[in-house]
Design an enzyme around this catalytic site. Structure first.
Site, PDB file in Angstrom:
ATOM      1  N   GLY A  94      62.394  32.365  36.805  1.00 40.45           N
ATOM      2  CA  GLY A  94      63.482  33.033  37.836  1.00 40.45           C
ATOM      3  C   GLY A  94      63.500  32.592  39.043  1.00 40.45           C
ATOM      4  N   ASP A  95      64.652  33.026  39.904  1.00 38.54           N
ATOM      5  CA  ASP A  95      64.695  32.564  41.315  1.00 38.54           C
ATOM      6  C   ASP A  95      65.452  31.070  41.442  1.00 38.54           C
ATOM      7  OD1 ASP A  95      63.594  34.888  42.515  1.00 38.54           O
ATOM      8  OD2 ASP A  95      61.405  34.067  42.017  1.00 38.54           O
ATOM      9  N   GLU A  96      66.163  30.743  40.248  1.00 38.12           N
ATOM     10  CA  GLU A  96      66.515  29.331  40.131  1.00 38.12           C
ATOM     11  C   GLU A  96      67.999  29.493  40.674  1.00 38.12           C
ATOM     12  OE1 GLU A  96      66.102  31.612  37.441  1.00 38.12           O
ATOM     13  OE2 GLU A  96      64.682  30.606  36.110  1.00 38.12           O
ATOM     14  N   LYS A 150      70.696  31.890  40.254  1.00 36.20           N
ATOM     15  CA  LYS A 150      71.823  32.399  39.060  1.00 36.20           C
ATOM     16  C   LYS A 150      72.797  33.168  40.009  1.00 36.20           C
ATOM     17  CE  LYS A 150      68.403  34.691  36.905  1.00 36.20           C
ATOM     18  NZ  LYS A 150      67.200  34.116  37.720  1.00 36.20           N
ATOM     19  N   LYS A 178      74.341  32.453  42.598  1.00 38.96           N
ATOM     20  CA  LYS A 178      75.350  31.621  43.071  1.00 38.96           C
ATOM     21  C   LYS A 178      76.225  31.166  41.737  1.00 38.96           C
ATOM     22  CE  LYS A 178      76.270  26.903  45.225  1.00 38.96           C
ATOM     23  NZ  LYS A 178      76.242  25.950  46.133  1.00 38.96           N
ATOM     24  N   ALA A 183      64.547  42.357  40.263  1.00 43.31           N
ATOM     25  CA  ALA A 183      65.477  41.270  40.330  1.00 43.31           C
ATOM     26  C   ALA A 183      65.952  41.085  41.957  1.00 43.31           C
ATOM     27  CB  ALA A 183      66.609  41.128  39.606  1.00 43.31           C
ATOM     28  N   GLY A 184      66.392  39.915  42.367  1.00 43.46           N
ATOM     29  CA  GLY A 184      67.042  39.835  43.658  1.00 43.46           C
ATOM     30  C   GLY A 184      68.026  38.511  43.379  1.00 43.46           C
ATOM     31  N   HIS A 185      69.208  38.991  43.674  1.00 42.79           N
ATOM     32  CA  HIS A 185      70.332  38.130  43.973  1.00 42.79           C
ATOM     33  C   HIS A 185      70.552  37.840  45.397  1.00 42.79           C
ATOM     34  CE1 HIS A 185      70.692  37.452  39.560  1.00 42.79           C
ATOM     35  NE2 HIS A 185      71.769  38.023  39.556  1.00 42.79           N
ATOM     36  N   THR A 190      56.181  43.556  40.585  1.00 40.70           N
ATOM     37  CA  THR A 190      57.029  43.848  41.647  1.00 40.70           C
ATOM     38  C   THR A 190      56.642  45.223  42.211  1.00 40.70           C
ATOM     39  OG1 THR A 190      58.926  44.439  40.316  1.00 40.70           O
ATOM     40  CG2 THR A 190      58.936  42.151  41.291  1.00 40.70           C
ATOM     41  N   THR A 215      60.513  41.504  47.192  1.00 41.95           N
ATOM     42  CA  THR A 215      59.072  41.732  47.676  1.00 41.95           C
ATOM     43  C   THR A 215      58.871  41.184  48.915  1.00 41.95           C
ATOM     44  OG1 THR A 215      57.864  40.195  46.250  1.00 41.95           O
ATOM     45  CG2 THR A 215      58.006  42.326  45.362  1.00 41.95           C
ATOM     46  N   LYS A 243      69.465  23.333  44.561  1.00 40.51           N
ATOM     47  CA  LYS A 243      68.519  23.006  45.379  1.00 40.51           C
ATOM     48  C   LYS A 243      68.011  21.644  45.583  1.00 40.51           C
ATOM     49  CE  LYS A 243      66.618  27.464  47.364  1.00 40.51           C
ATOM     50  NZ  LYS A 243      65.502  28.254  47.437  1.00 40.51           N
ATOM     51  N   GLY A 250      73.288  23.386  48.505  1.00 40.62           N
ATOM     52  CA  GLY A 250      73.265  24.233  49.807  1.00 40.62           C
ATOM     53  C   GLY A 250      73.765  25.806  48.945  1.00 40.62           C
TER      54      GLY A 250
HETATM   55  P1  IMP Z   1      57.761  43.243  36.876  1.00 39.46           P
HETATM   56  O1  IMP Z   1      59.103  42.622  36.212  1.00 39.46           O
HETATM   57  O2  IMP Z   1      58.044  43.680  38.144  1.00 39.46           O
HETATM   58  O3  IMP Z   1      56.744  44.063  35.875  1.00 39.46           O
HETATM   59  O4  IMP Z   1      56.789  41.751  37.038  1.00 39.46           O
HETATM   60  C1  IMP Z   1      56.192  41.013  36.188  1.00 39.46           C
HETATM   61  C2  IMP Z   1      56.339  39.684  36.503  1.00 39.46           C
HETATM   62  O5  IMP Z   1      57.693  39.106  36.980  1.00 39.46           O
HETATM   63  C3  IMP Z   1      55.622  39.425  37.826  1.00 39.46           C
HETATM   64  O6  IMP Z   1      55.079  38.047  37.748  1.00 39.46           O
HETATM   65  C4  IMP Z   1      56.720  39.438  38.888  1.00 39.46           C
HETATM   66  O7  IMP Z   1      56.592  38.548  39.931  1.00 39.46           O
HETATM   67  C5  IMP Z   1      57.789  38.561  38.195  1.00 39.46           C
HETATM   68  N1  IMP Z   1      59.113  38.828  38.321  1.00 39.46           N
HETATM   69  C6  IMP Z   1      59.838  40.005  38.302  1.00 39.46           C
HETATM   70  N2  IMP Z   1      61.062  39.559  38.735  1.00 39.46           N
HETATM   71  C7  IMP Z   1      61.183  38.657  39.212  1.00 39.46           C
HETATM   72  C8  IMP Z   1      62.387  37.867  39.838  1.00 39.46           C
HETATM   73  O8  IMP Z   1      63.321  38.282  39.946  1.00 39.46           O
HETATM   74  N3  IMP Z   1      61.974  36.600  40.081  1.00 39.46           N
HETATM   75  C9  IMP Z   1      60.734  36.126  39.914  1.00 39.46           C
HETATM   76  N4  IMP Z   1      59.710  36.713  39.326  1.00 39.46           N
HETATM   77  C10 IMP Z   1      59.897  37.878  38.962  1.00 39.46           C
END
Ligand code: IMP
Length: 439
Positions: free
Chosen positions: A12-14, A16, A18, A39-41, A128, A300, A330, A413
């Site tokens: 995650g956090d690659e 996406k 962008k 998730a967070g974009h 999270t 978070t 990046k 960037g």
């Molecule tokens: P959950 O999805 O909140 O149940 O968390 C399970 C695992 O996925 C944990 O290690 C979180 O840190 C990770 N995780 C969930 N959403 C993301 C994200 O958007 N980016 C990176 N890690 C994530």
């Protein structure tokens, strides 16, 4: 009828968000297919930074219908807050559509997630704490509340009468948390339904209609392949399928309707939460990646764990997602490092092993690195691949060869124009297969 999937190939956090944003001009619909507000974009447009958790980033483009598919678990409060924030900033959210079959993250799911994680403390998954796992668990138990239920008070009450005593019992007996009151939940839930009413539809029909009309639909995954519940480092995973296959089940497309899968990579690795991370760096280089790459969780605010690029799971990730092209993000963050390492293998108990591995095996592996000379130049203004320093180009070529799929976009960037389009090329699988054969 083109459908394109954007999928993360790491933890995650690659970046996406962008990728989706770059493709937005050619797209009329963006569909989130799994996950929730875990998730967070982050999307940067000019001076504006938008942090989105639930609403697909396509919402920033007036011509796009942003869709939350049936595979997503929706916290209605987050959704309503996010839409209110967007409206305040002048973004029209009336085009958002939410699947009536998507499951609701109820307040007791959030509490269960929090309480369970707090109890486990250092042995936890490091979730999270948004109630994602408990909401998917209720879905699998067939005791979930779906978005469509928020519009039907009688059915909603019946469902809550069935499930709430069970969840309350766990909350109070196991965790000492105060039980939830059914009537108060009903009031909240019906209010969410009232506010979301006009957005709730059968999104599969919506997506299929768009594809039939020849529109370009983009399906966006949250998290990444290594957090996939089937293919990731179980149990240190999320509770859904970020892989491209999840776009079919949770987005409402058939496998043959997908014409392209864009795999998104970051030029180094990060992971949030617990679980094995063989290339993790706890030294100055790790701090360089953390600070220069601003590797703090969008949801978070947690520090992301940082490390060298791990190419061992890469070929597996490319294969199971049937990646047609890669966006590498990046690369600019690596500028200034004297040398850069790429993990091309693992040693376990004295012998070389390949992906997939169990989490307990992964905890014990010793990474095998290939070392590349670094570069000092600032890459953030580059727009042509030919201008990349030779050492950066060599590093990118090495990742591409190991992936066995072409890296067509390189990001230098956060902004749209900080993107290098590379010439399409054919990658011979033989460059990658001998070293990273799937066991
Ligand atoms: P959950 O999805 O909140 O149940 O968390 C399970 C695992 O996925 C944990 O290690 C979180 O840190 C990770 N995780 C969930 N959403 C993301 C994200 O958007 N980016 C990176 N890690 C994530």
């Amino acid at each position: 009828m083109p459908a394109t999937v954007v999928v993360g190939l790491q933890w995650g956090d690659e970046g996406k968000g962008k990728t989706t944003d770059l493709l937005a001009e050619s797209v009329s619909m963006v569909v989130r297919y799994q996950g929730g507000d875990n998730a967070g974009h982050t999307v940067v447009i000019g001076d504006e930074v938008f942090k989105l958790h639930l609403v697909p980033s396509g919402v920033l483009h007036p011509h796009i219908t942003p869709v939350i598919g049936s595979g997503v678990v929706v916290n209605p409060r987050t959704l309503l807050d996010e839409m209110a924030m967007l409206e305040e900033r002048g973004i029209d959210t009336s085009r958002v559509r939410v699947s009536r079959a998507a499951h609701v993250i109820m307040p007791y799911h959030v509490e269960l997630d929090r309480a369970a994680e707090a109890r486990l403390d250092s042995d936890g998954i490091g979730t999270t704490r948004r109630g994602i796992g408990p909401a998917y668990a209720d879905r699998a138990w067939r005791t979930g509340i779906r978005i469509g239920d928020l519009l039907h008070p009688d059915e909603l009450r019946q469902k809550l009468m069935r499930v709430l005593p069970q969840r309350n019992a766990v909350l109070s007996d196991s965790f000492g948390v105060a039980p939830f009151d059914l009537e108060l939940l009903m009031v909240d839930a019906l209010e969410w339904g009232r506010q979301l009413k006009d957005l709730i539809v059968d999104t599969t029909v919506l997506v299929q209609d768009a594809l039939s009309a020849g529109e370009h639909v983009l399906l966006e995954g949250a998290q990444g392949t290594l957090l996939d519940i089937d293919h990731g480092t179980y149990p240190f995973v999320t509770s859904s399928n970020p892989v491209a296959g999840g776009a079919c089940t949770g987005g409402g497309v058939g496998p043959r309707q997908i014409s392209a899968v864009i795999g998104v990579l970051k030029a180094y690795s990060t992971r949030v939460g617990a679980g094995p991370f063989p290339t993790e760096l706890q030294d100055d280089i790790g701090r360089h990646l953390l600070e220069k790459g601003r590797e703090y969780g969008t949801t978070t605010g947690r520090r992301r764990r940082c490390g060298w690029f791990d190419a061992v799971p890469l070929h597996y990730a490319v294969a199971i997602n049937s990646v047609s092209g890669i966006m590498l993000n990046k690369i600019d963050i690596l500028s200034g490092l004297p040398e850069i390492r790429l993990c091309t293998g693992y040693r376990l108990d004295g012998r070389e092993v390949s992906w997939p591995l169990d989490a307990d095996e992964l905890l014990r592996v010793e990474p095998i690195y290939e070392t590349f000379p670094g570069w000092d130049a600032d890459l953030t203004h580059l727009t042509y691949a030919k201008r990349l320093p030779a050492n950066a180009a060599a590093y990118i070529d090495a990742i591409e060869a190991l992936a066995g799929a072409p890296i067509t976009l390189v990001s230098v960037g956060p902004e749209r124009n900080q993107t290098i389009v590379r010439e399409p090329r054919l990658i011979s699988p033989t460059t990658a297969y001998p070293r990273l054969a799937i066991a």
